[in-house]
Design a protein around this motif. Structure first.
Motif, PDB file in Angstrom:
ATOM      1  N   LYS A   1       0.820  -1.212   0.000  1.00 41.01           N
ATOM      2  CA  LYS A   1       0.000   0.000   0.000  1.00 41.01           C
ATOM      3  C   LYS A   1       0.857   1.267   0.000  1.00 41.01           C
ATOM      4  CE  LYS A   1      -3.603   2.397   2.617  1.00 41.01           C
ATOM      5  NZ  LYS A   1      -4.480   2.363   3.813  1.00 41.01           N
ATOM      6  N   ALA A   2       1.937   1.251   0.807  1.00 42.30           N
ATOM      7  CA  ALA A   2       2.783   2.445   0.912  1.00 42.30           C
ATOM      8  C   ALA A   2       3.434   2.784  -0.426  1.00 42.30           C
ATOM      9  CB  ALA A   2       3.853   2.228   1.984  1.00 42.30           C
ATOM     10  N   SER A   3       3.901   1.756  -1.150  1.00 42.72           N
ATOM     11  CA  SER A   3       4.548   2.000  -2.443  1.00 42.72           C
ATOM     12  C   SER A   3       3.552   2.538  -3.465  1.00 42.72           C
ATOM     13  CB  SER A   3       5.183   0.703  -2.960  1.00 42.72           C
ATOM     14  OG  SER A   3       6.204   0.268  -2.096  1.00 42.72           O
ATOM     15  N   ILE A   4       2.347   2.014  -3.463  1.00 40.85           N
ATOM     16  CA  ILE A   4       1.335   2.477  -4.414  1.00 40.85           C
ATOM     17  C   ILE A   4       0.905   3.899  -4.083  1.00 40.85           C
ATOM     18  CG2 ILE A   4      -1.006   2.059  -5.262  1.00 40.85           C
ATOM     19  CD1 ILE A   4      -0.521  -0.919  -4.847  1.00 40.85           C
ATOM     20  N   THR A   5       0.751   4.188  -2.799  1.00 39.60           N
ATOM     21  CA  THR A   5       0.389   5.552  -2.385  1.00 39.60           C
ATOM     22  C   THR A   5       1.479   6.540  -2.780  1.00 39.60           C
ATOM     23  OG1 THR A   5      -0.878   4.675  -0.515  1.00 39.60           O
ATOM     24  CG2 THR A   5      -0.291   6.999  -0.441  1.00 39.60           C
ATOM     25  N   ALA A   6       2.740   6.158  -2.554  1.00 38.99           N
ATOM     26  CA  ALA A   6       3.857   7.036  -2.931  1.00 38.99           C
ATOM     27  C   ALA A   6       3.896   7.247  -4.445  1.00 38.99           C
ATOM     28  CB  ALA A   6       5.170   6.435  -2.448  1.00 38.99           C
ATOM     29  N   HIS A   7       3.500   6.244  -5.204  1.00 40.19           N
ATOM     30  CA  HIS A   7       3.474   6.361  -6.668  1.00 40.19           C
ATOM     31  C   HIS A   7       2.473   7.425  -7.112  1.00 40.19           C
ATOM     32  CE1 HIS A   7       2.952   5.374 -10.889  1.00 40.19           C
ATOM     33  NE2 HIS A   7       1.694   5.054 -10.661  1.00 40.19           N
ATOM     34  N   PHE A   8       1.328   7.491  -6.462  1.00 39.46           N
ATOM     35  CA  PHE A   8       0.292   8.451  -6.857  1.00 39.46           C
ATOM     36  C   PHE A   8       0.494   9.830  -6.224  1.00 39.46           C
ATOM     37  CE2 PHE A   8      -2.371   4.581  -7.736  1.00 39.46           C
ATOM     38  CZ  PHE A   8      -2.563   4.851  -9.075  1.00 39.46           C
ATOM     39  N   ALA A   9       1.240   9.911  -5.130  1.00 39.94           N
ATOM     40  CA  ALA A   9       1.414  11.190  -4.424  1.00 39.94           C
ATOM     41  C   ALA A   9       2.478  12.027  -5.123  1.00 39.94           C
ATOM     42  CB  ALA A   9       1.784  10.935  -2.971  1.00 39.94           C
ATOM     43  N   LEU A  10       2.063  12.818  -6.098  1.00 35.10           N
ATOM     44  CA  LEU A  10       3.017  13.610  -6.879  1.00 35.10           C
ATOM     45  C   LEU A  10       3.615  14.751  -6.080  1.00 35.10           C
ATOM     46  CD1 LEU A  10       1.177  13.848 -10.323  1.00 35.10           C
ATOM     47  CD2 LEU A  10       2.856  12.157  -9.568  1.00 35.10           C
TER      48      LEU A  10
ATOM     49  N   VAL B   1      -4.217  -3.172 -11.266  1.00 37.68           N
ATOM     50  CA  VAL B   1      -2.764  -3.356 -11.210  1.00 37.68           C
ATOM     51  C   VAL B   1      -2.117  -2.976 -12.537  1.00 37.68           C
ATOM     52  CG1 VAL B   1      -0.940  -5.098 -11.025  1.00 37.68           C
ATOM     53  CG2 VAL B   1      -2.810  -5.066  -9.369  1.00 37.68           C
ATOM     54  N   LYS B   2      -2.780  -3.260 -13.645  1.00 40.52           N
ATOM     55  CA  LYS B   2      -2.218  -2.916 -14.961  1.00 40.52           C
ATOM     56  C   LYS B   2      -2.123  -1.409 -15.153  1.00 40.52           C
ATOM     57  CE  LYS B   2      -1.315  -5.211 -18.014  1.00 40.52           C
ATOM     58  NZ  LYS B   2       0.009  -5.746 -18.433  1.00 40.52           N
ATOM     59  N   LEU B   3      -2.882  -0.643 -14.384  1.00 43.49           N
ATOM     60  CA  LEU B   3      -2.818   0.821 -14.481  1.00 43.49           C
ATOM     61  C   LEU B   3      -1.573   1.393 -13.816  1.00 43.49           C
ATOM     62  CD1 LEU B   3      -6.534   1.774 -13.727  1.00 43.49           C
ATOM     63  CD2 LEU B   3      -5.362   2.038 -15.910  1.00 43.49           C
ATOM     64  N   LEU B   4      -0.914   0.590 -12.980  1.00 45.11           N
ATOM     65  CA  LEU B   4       0.242   1.080 -12.228  1.00 45.11           C
ATOM     66  C   LEU B   4       1.487   1.076 -13.106  1.00 45.11           C
ATOM     67  CD1 LEU B   4      -0.316  -0.790  -8.839  1.00 45.11           C
ATOM     68  CD2 LEU B   4      -0.829   1.599  -9.355  1.00 45.11           C
ATOM     69  N   HIS B   5       2.026   2.234 -13.361  1.00 45.81           N
ATOM     70  CA  HIS B   5       3.296   2.372 -14.073  1.00 45.81           C
ATOM     71  C   HIS B   5       4.313   2.922 -13.076  1.00 45.81           C
ATOM     72  CE1 HIS B   5       1.613   1.498 -18.047  1.00 45.81           C
ATOM     73  NE2 HIS B   5       0.579   2.242 -17.696  1.00 45.81           N
ATOM     74  N   LEU B   6       4.836   2.027 -12.246  1.00 42.62           N
ATOM     75  CA  LEU B   6       5.733   2.438 -11.173  1.00 42.62           C
ATOM     76  C   LEU B   6       7.050   2.948 -11.749  1.00 42.62           C
ATOM     77  CD1 LEU B   6       5.141  -0.540  -8.710  1.00 42.62           C
ATOM     78  CD2 LEU B   6       3.966   1.660  -8.787  1.00 42.62           C
ATOM     79  N   ASN B   7       7.607   3.956 -11.101  1.00 49.17           N
ATOM     80  CA  ASN B   7       8.856   4.537 -11.596  1.00 49.17           C
ATOM     81  C   ASN B   7      10.083   4.004 -10.872  1.00 49.17           C
ATOM     82  OD1 ASN B   7       8.438   5.750  -9.133  1.00 49.17           O
ATOM     83  ND2 ASN B   7       8.933   7.819  -9.820  1.00 49.17           N
ATOM     84  N   THR B   8       9.911   2.913 -10.121  1.00 49.79           N
ATOM     85  CA  THR B   8      11.052   2.232  -9.520  1.00 49.79           C
ATOM     86  C   THR B   8      11.453   1.059 -10.408  1.00 49.79           C
ATOM     87  OG1 THR B   8       9.511   0.917  -8.186  1.00 49.79           O
ATOM     88  CG2 THR B   8      10.482   2.871  -7.162  1.00 49.79           C
ATOM     89  N   LEU B   9      12.740   0.743 -10.417  1.00 51.92           N
ATOM     90  CA  LEU B   9      13.259  -0.309 -11.300  1.00 51.92           C
ATOM     91  C   LEU B   9      13.423  -1.614 -10.544  1.00 51.92           C
ATOM     92  CD1 LEU B   9      15.954   1.555 -13.424  1.00 51.92           C
ATOM     93  CD2 LEU B   9      13.999   0.295 -14.322  1.00 51.92           C
ATOM     94  N   ASN B  10      12.602  -2.606 -10.893  1.00 49.64           N
ATOM     95  CA  ASN B  10      12.849  -3.957 -10.426  1.00 49.64           C
ATOM     96  C   ASN B  10      13.436  -4.760 -11.595  1.00 49.64           C
ATOM     97  OD1 ASN B  10      10.689  -4.465 -12.093  1.00 49.64           O
ATOM     98  ND2 ASN B  10       9.387  -5.378 -10.530  1.00 49.64           N
ATOM     99  N   ARG B  11      13.561  -6.032 -11.431  1.00 48.12           N
ATOM    100  CA  ARG B  11      14.236  -6.835 -12.462  1.00 48.12           C
ATOM    101  C   ARG B  11      13.468  -6.840 -13.774  1.00 48.12           C
ATOM    102  NH1 ARG B  11      16.946 -12.777 -11.531  1.00 48.12           N
ATOM    103  NH2 ARG B  11      17.503 -13.203 -13.703  1.00 48.12           N
ATOM    104  N   ALA B  12      12.158  -7.032 -13.704  1.00 44.84           N
ATOM    105  CA  ALA B  12      11.350  -7.111 -14.925  1.00 44.84           C
ATOM    106  C   ALA B  12      11.331  -5.780 -15.663  1.00 44.84           C
ATOM    107  CB  ALA B  12       9.924  -7.554 -14.585  1.00 44.84           C
ATOM    108  N   ARG B  13      11.086  -4.693 -14.931  1.00 40.56           N
ATOM    109  CA  ARG B  13      11.075  -3.373 -15.577  1.00 40.56           C
ATOM    110  C   ARG B  13      12.465  -2.984 -16.062  1.00 40.56           C
ATOM    111  NH1 ARG B  13       7.274  -2.677 -11.511  1.00 40.56           N
ATOM    112  NH2 ARG B  13       8.758  -1.859  -9.998  1.00 40.56           N
ATOM    113  N   GLY B  14      13.494  -3.397 -15.320  1.00 37.26           N
ATOM    114  CA  GLY B  14      14.853  -3.099 -15.737  1.00 37.26           C
ATOM    115  C   GLY B  14      15.211  -3.777 -17.047  1.00 37.26           C
ATOM    116  N   GLU B  15      14.804  -5.033 -17.207  1.00 38.27           N
ATOM    117  CA  GLU B  15      15.098  -5.746 -18.452  1.00 38.27           C
ATOM    118  C   GLU B  15      14.425  -5.083 -19.644  1.00 38.27           C
ATOM    119  OE1 GLU B  15      13.863  -9.706 -17.711  1.00 38.27           O
ATOM    120  OE2 GLU B  15      15.599 -10.221 -16.465  1.00 38.27           O
ATOM    121  N   VAL B  16      13.201  -4.581 -19.449  1.00 39.64           N
ATOM    122  CA  VAL B  16      12.484  -3.931 -20.547  1.00 39.64           C
ATOM    123  C   VAL B  16      13.067  -2.548 -20.831  1.00 39.64           C
ATOM    124  CG1 VAL B  16      10.246  -3.080 -21.328  1.00 39.64           C
ATOM    125  CG2 VAL B  16      10.373  -5.205 -20.030  1.00 39.64           C
TER     126      VAL B  16
END
Length: 523
Positions: A221-230, A296-311
Motif C-alpha cells: 500500500k505504501a509504495s502504491i500511495t507514494a506512486h500516486f502522491a506527486l 494493477v495494470k494501471l500502475l506504471h511504477l517509476n522504480t526499477l525492479n528486475r522485470a522493468r529493468g530488463e524492458v
C-alpha cells in the motif's frame, strides 16, 4: 474600480411550449459601472428576454451580471463536499494520471469482497455448528481461537519468506493479496461440505490465506500511495482512501443485508439454494479478479525492479551484446562501433513500460539463469584456484562486484556484490550479467560449448564493454568513492535513467543481502 452588489428577487418562468410556469428565486450579482449608486442598480428596469424556450425577466443588457439559482448553489455545495471528502486536495494535479480509475477498480473489488464475505461467513458459521443442537458455544469458541492462532503463526512464516521481496514486486504482491484472499473465502465456502473432523483444517488454511492477504496488501500500500502522491501528499491520500473504503463498506453493508435476506428466502423456498449461493459467490469472485487485474495494470511504477529493468534497458543491452559478440568473433576489442552503440535516448520512460506480471512473478521462484547475490561456494563451484584468482585479482579487482559463469550448468550466472557497493554498482552488475547471458545464449545457439577458456574470454570482453560506458566506482586512499568513467561520449549511469523519469534512489533488482570482501586485496 468595479464593485458588486447582490440583488435577490423572485420571478415566474413560463414555458411557452407547455403552457406552464415555474416559480424560482434567483440572485443577481451586478457589477457597478460608471460610478452608479446601489439605489440606481436596485431600481434598474427589467426587460423580457427569451432564453432556452423560457420567458424570463432580466436586467438591462448594458449591465454585466451573473445569475445563480438556488439549485446551482446546492449542487455546487454538495459537489465540493464530496470532492473534499473523497478526493485528495488539488485533485487532479496532485495525483498521478490513473489515480481515479485505479480507485474505481479498487472500490469494485472491495465491494465484491464485502459481499462475498457475507456469503462465506454464513458458510463458516454453518460449519461451526450454528443452528445445530449438538454444537456448544464453548466448542465453537475454542475452534475459532485455535483457527486464528495457527493462522497467525502461518502468517509469520509467510512474512519471513516474502518480506524481502515486497519492495521489488509491488504489483505482483498486490495482485497476490487479492487472489489469496479469494482462495481463503473459497475455503470458507467449502468448510460446510467437508467432514466434521476436517473442518478445523480447512478453516485454518482459510485464515492463513487471509493473513497473507492482509500482510501483502499492507506492505504494498505504501509504495502504491507514494506512486500516486506527486506532491508528497501521502498522508492526504491515505486519509482519502480511508473515506473511500468507508463509503464502500457502508454500501456493502446495505447490499450485503439485501443479499443475505434474498439468499435466506431462497433457502426456504428452493432446494437449489446452495447452488444459487455458489453461483453468486463465483460471479463476484470473477468480478473481483477482473477489477484487481485492471487496477494493477494501471500502475506504471517509476522504480526499477528486475522485470522493468530488463524492458527499460533493452536498447543498452542490445547494443552492448552486439559489440561484445563482434569482439568475440574478431578475437579482439574493436573500435567504438557507432552502428551498434547503445541507444541511451531509446530507454523507455516509466509510463511506456508495461512489463509482464506473470514473467515478473516467475523471478520470485526461478532465477532465469542469473542469480543475484549467490553464496561464494556456489559462485566458485567446480572452479580451479587459477580461475578464482583470475576473477578476483585480474578482472574484478577494482570493481565492487564480480560475475561467475557456471559453464557446467550451461549459462547459469552468479553475481556477487562487495561490501560498500553503491546503487550504480548494482546497475553495472545487473547490466553486465544480462549482456553476458545474451552472449552465452548466442554461442550455445550456434552450437558452441562453454568451457573455462571461453568463460574467461566472455567475462573479459563483456566486462570491458560495460566498463567502457559505465566506468567503475572504487574507494581511493581517503575512503571516498570516485567514478572512473570510460567513454565520455557514451557514458551511462543512474543519472541517465533519472532523466527518463526513473526513481534511482534505490534499485530493486532482487540482490540478496549477501556481500563479499577480500581482506587481502593483493590476492
Amino acid at each position: 474600480m468595479s464593485s458588486f452588489i447582490l440583488r435577490e428577487f423572485e420571478e415566474r418562468l413560463k414555458d411557452e411550449n407547455r403552457s406552464s410556469s415555474y416559480f424560482v428565486k434567483e440572485y443577481l450579482v451586478i457589477e457597478k459601472q460608471n460610478n452608479a449608486s446601489d439605489e440606481q442598480l436596485l431600481q434598474l428596469p427589467l426587460t423580457n428576454q427569451k432564453h432556452a424556450g423560457l420567458t424570463r425577466k432580466l436586467p438591462d443588457r448594458s449591465v454585466r451580471f451573473i445569475v445563480v439559482t438556488n439549485v446551482s448553489i446546492c449542487v455546487s455545495f454538495f459537489r465540493r463536499i464530496a470532492l473534499d471528502l473523497f478526493l485528495p486536495l488539488d485533485f487532479p494535479e496532485s495525483v498521478g494520471p490513473s489515480y481515479l480509475e485505479y480507485q474505481l477498480y479498487d472500490s469494485i473489488q472491495g465491494l465484491s469482497s464485502y459481499l462475498r464475505g457475507v456469503i462465506s461467513t454464513s458458510a463458516v458459521l454453518t460449519a461451526a455448528g450454528v443452528g445445530s443442537s449438538e454444537a456448544s458455544a464453548y466448542g465453537a469458541a475454542m475452534t475459532w481461537a485455535l483457527r486464528d492462532g495457527i493462522g497467525m503463526v502461518g502468517g509469520l512464516v509467510f512474512s519471513y519468506v516474502a518480506s524481502p521481496h515486497f519492495d521489488s514486486h509491488v504489483k505482483e504482491f498486490r495482485l497476490f493479496a487479492d487472489i489469496i484472499n479469494d482462495v481463503g473465502l473459497t475455503l470458507d465456502m467449502i468448510a460446510p461440505l467437508v467432514e466434521q473432523n476436517r473442518v478445523m483444517f480447512v478453516t485454518i488454511l482459510a485464515t492463513m490465506c487471509k493473513v497473507m492477504c492482509g500482510m501483502s496488501a499492507g506492505a504494498t500500500k505504501a509504495s502504491i500511495t507514494a506512486h500516486f502522491a506527486l506532491r508528497g501528499n501521502m498522508a492526504d491520500l491515505n486519509a482519502k482512501e480511508s473515506t473511500q473504503e468507508s463509503l464502500v463498506t457502508i454500501l456493502g453493508m446495505v447490499l450485503g443485508v439485501a443479499l443475505a435476506n434474498k439468499l435466506r428466502a431462497e433457502e426456504k423456498e428452493s432446494i437449489f439454494s446452495i447452488f444459487i449461493s455458489w453461483f453468486v459467490f463465483l460471479l463476484l469472485t470473477v468480478l473481483h479478479v477482473w477489477a484487481n487485474y485492471k487496477g494493477v495494470k494501471l500502475l506504471h511504477l517509476n522504480t526499477l525492479n528486475r522485470a522493468r529493468g530488463e524492458v527499460a534497458l533493452q536498447p543498452v543491452l542490445i547494443g552492448l551484446s552486439k559489440q561484445s559478440m563482434s569482439d568475440f568473433d574478431s578475437n579482439h576489442q574493436s573500435d567504438v562501433d557507432k552502428k551498434n552503440c547503445p541507444k541511451f535516448t531509446l530507454i523507455a520512460a516509466p509510463t511506456e513500460i508495461s512489463e509482464s506480471i506473470l514473467s515478473s512473478a516467475k523471478n520470485l521462484f526461478l532465477s532465469g539463469g542469473i542469480l543475484l547475490g549467490s553464496p561464494l561456494e556456489k559462485a566458485f563451484r567446480g572452479k580451479s584456484a587459477q580461475d578464482i584468482q583470475y576473477i578476483l585479482k585480474d578482472l574484478y579487482k577494482k570493481d565492487n562486484y564480480f560475475l561467475s559463469l557456471d559453464y557446467k550448468r550451461r549459462d547459469e550466472i552468479h553475481v556477487l556484490l562487495r561490501h560498500g557497493a553503491t546503487e550504480n554498482d548494482k546497475l553495472k552488475a545487473f547490466l553486465h550479467a544480462q549482456v553476458l547471458q545474451n552472449c552465452a545464449k548466442k554461442i550455445l545457439k550456434r552450437g558452441g560449448t562453454l568451457d573455462a577458456n571461453l568463460e574467461k574470454s566472455l567475462l573479459s570482453i563483456t566486462h570491458t564493454r560495460v566498463t567502457d560506458i559505465m566506468g567503475r566506482e572504487v574507494n581511493d586512499s581517503s575512503g571516498n568513492q570516485n567514478t572512473h568513467k570510460g567513454n565520455e561520449e557514451h557514458y551511462f549511469c543512474l543519472e541517465t535513467l533519472s532523466k527518463q523519469g526513473w526513481d534511482c534512489t534505490k534499485l530493486y533488482f532482487g540482490f540478496s543481502s549477501l556481500r563479499f570482501d577480500l581482506h587481502d586485496k593483493t590476492l
